[in-house]
Write a protein that holds these residues in place. Structure first.
Motif, PDB file in Angstrom:
ATOM      1  N   GLU A 195      76.270  43.881  24.314  1.00 31.29           N
ATOM      2  CA  GLU A 195      76.298  42.217  24.852  1.00 31.29           C
ATOM      3  C   GLU A 195      75.115  42.402  26.312  1.00 31.29           C
ATOM      4  O   GLU A 195      74.364  41.462  26.218  1.00 31.29           O
ATOM      5  N   ALA A 196      75.107  43.781  26.873  1.00 30.50           N
ATOM      6  CA  ALA A 196      74.299  43.389  28.014  1.00 30.50           C
ATOM      7  C   ALA A 196      73.202  44.201  28.212  1.00 30.50           C
ATOM      8  O   ALA A 196      72.148  44.862  28.442  1.00 30.50           O
ATOM      9  N   MET A 197      72.874  45.119  26.663  1.00 38.07           N
ATOM     10  CA  MET A 197      72.290  46.336  26.615  1.00 38.07           C
ATOM     11  C   MET A 197      72.006  46.864  25.213  1.00 38.07           C
ATOM     12  O   MET A 197      73.090  47.160  25.115  1.00 38.07           O
ATOM     13  N   ASN A 198      70.518  47.575  25.134  1.00 40.73           N
ATOM     14  CA  ASN A 198      70.247  48.139  23.708  1.00 40.73           C
ATOM     15  C   ASN A 198      70.555  50.092  23.698  1.00 40.73           C
ATOM     16  O   ASN A 198      70.234  50.269  25.444  1.00 40.73           O
ATOM     17  N   VAL A 199      70.556  50.009  22.599  1.00 38.24           N
ATOM     18  CA  VAL A 199      71.353  51.527  23.160  1.00 38.24           C
ATOM     19  C   VAL A 199      70.857  52.321  21.865  1.00 38.24           C
ATOM     20  O   VAL A 199      70.702  51.684  20.744  1.00 38.24           O
TER      21      VAL A 199
END
Length: 236
Positions: free
Chosen positions: A131-135
Motif C-alpha cells: 500500500e505504501a511502497m514498492n519492494v
C-alpha cells in the motif's frame, strides 16, 4: 587497531608508496590511532568515519544505525513471510530507508506473501507493491526456499544530502583536533568515507578550505583507496 583502522592505514601506506615514499604504520597509544613512520620523521595518524543522517521513524539516525535497524526490520519481515508461504527458491528482498517504515510492516508482509503465492512468484526480479511502497525482490538461486534481507542504507538510496557534507567534515576536524590537542608531532587526519558520501574531491576540498585545524594533511579513503584531499604528505 580495529579492522577498519588497519584498512585505512594500509590505504595510506599504499598512497605514499605510489608517491615513492616508503613508510609503515604501527598502532598508536590512542591518541593517536596510529603512528606513521617515514624517513622524514614520525606523524600522528587519526582515523575517523563520516556518517550521513537520515530519517528513521521520525528520528535522526546515522547511516550505521540506519543499516542495523533496516536489517533487523528485514529479518522480521522475511521470517513472517516464510512462515506464511513456501518461497520457490532463494530471494533477496531489498529494504530501502523510508520514513515511518515500521508502520508499513504488515502491508509489506501481506504484499510479499501474496506475491510468492501468485503466478509470478518465480520471476528473477520483481517489484512488489504494498500500500505504501514498492519492494524489490531478486532471485539469488532457483533451488532451496529462503528470503534474505538486503539493506540499502547509503548514497542516493537515502537521498541526496550534499548540504550535510561540509558540516560532517568540519565536525570531524573539530572533534579530532580536541582529541589530539596534546600531540606535538605532525598530524594526519584520515577520513573513511564508509558510505561513499556524495561529493567530489573538489567539493571536499571546498568544504575544508581553511578549516583543517592542526592537521598537516587530510586524506579520504573510499573502497580501500586513499586520496589526498588537502595539505601535504611526507615527501621522503
Amino acid at each position: 587497531m580495529r579492522p577498519d583502522e588497519e584498512m585505512c592505514c594500509e590505504a595510506l601506506i599504499e598512497l605514499l608508496r605510489g608517491r615513492g615514499v616508503p613508510a609503515r604504520c604501527i598502532a598508536g597509544p590512542d591518541p593517536p590511532d596510529a603512528r606513521l613512520l617515514t624517513a622524514e620523521g614520525e606523524f600522528a595518524v587519526e582515523i575517523t568515519s563520516i556518517h550521513g543522517v537520515a530519517d528513521l521513524d521520525g528520528k535522526d539516525a546515522t547511516w550505521t544505525q540506519l543499516g542495523k535497524e533496516l536489517h533487523r526490520f528485514g529479518v522480521e519481515v522475511c521470517a513472517e513471510v516464510s512462515r506464511r508461504v513456501v518461497v520457490p527458491g532463494v530471494f533477496a528482498v531489498h529494504f530501502r530507508p523510508t520514513p515511518l517504515l515500521k508502520q508499513m510492516k504488515a502491508g509489506i508482509v501481506d504484499a510479499l506473501a501474496q506475491h510468492f503465492s501468485g503466478d509470478d512468484r518465480g520471476q528473477a526480479s520483481s517489484h512488489v507493491r504494498s500500500e505504501a511502497m514498492n519492494v524489490q525482490v531478486s532471485r539469488v538461486r532457483p533451488d532451496g526456499s529462503d528470503l534474505l534481507p538486503w539493506v540499502l542504507p547509503a548514497g542516493s538510496l537515502v537521498g541526496p544530502l550534499p548540504y550535510q557534507l561540509e558540516s560532517l567534515l568540519l565536525r570531524a576536524v573539530q572533534e579530532k583536533t580536541r582529541k589530539l590537542s596534546a600531540i606535538t608531532v605532525p598530524k594526519i587526519l584520515v577520513i573513511h568515507d564508509l558510505y561513499l558520501f556524495q561529493g567530489t574531491s573538489e567539493e571536499w576540498r571546498d568544504s575544508l578550505a581553511g578549516a583543517t585545524g592542526p592537521f598537516a594533511a587530510v586524506v579520504r579513503v573510499q573502497r580501500r583507496v586513499a586520496e589526498l584531499i588537502c595539505g601535504a604528505l611526507p615527501a621522503s
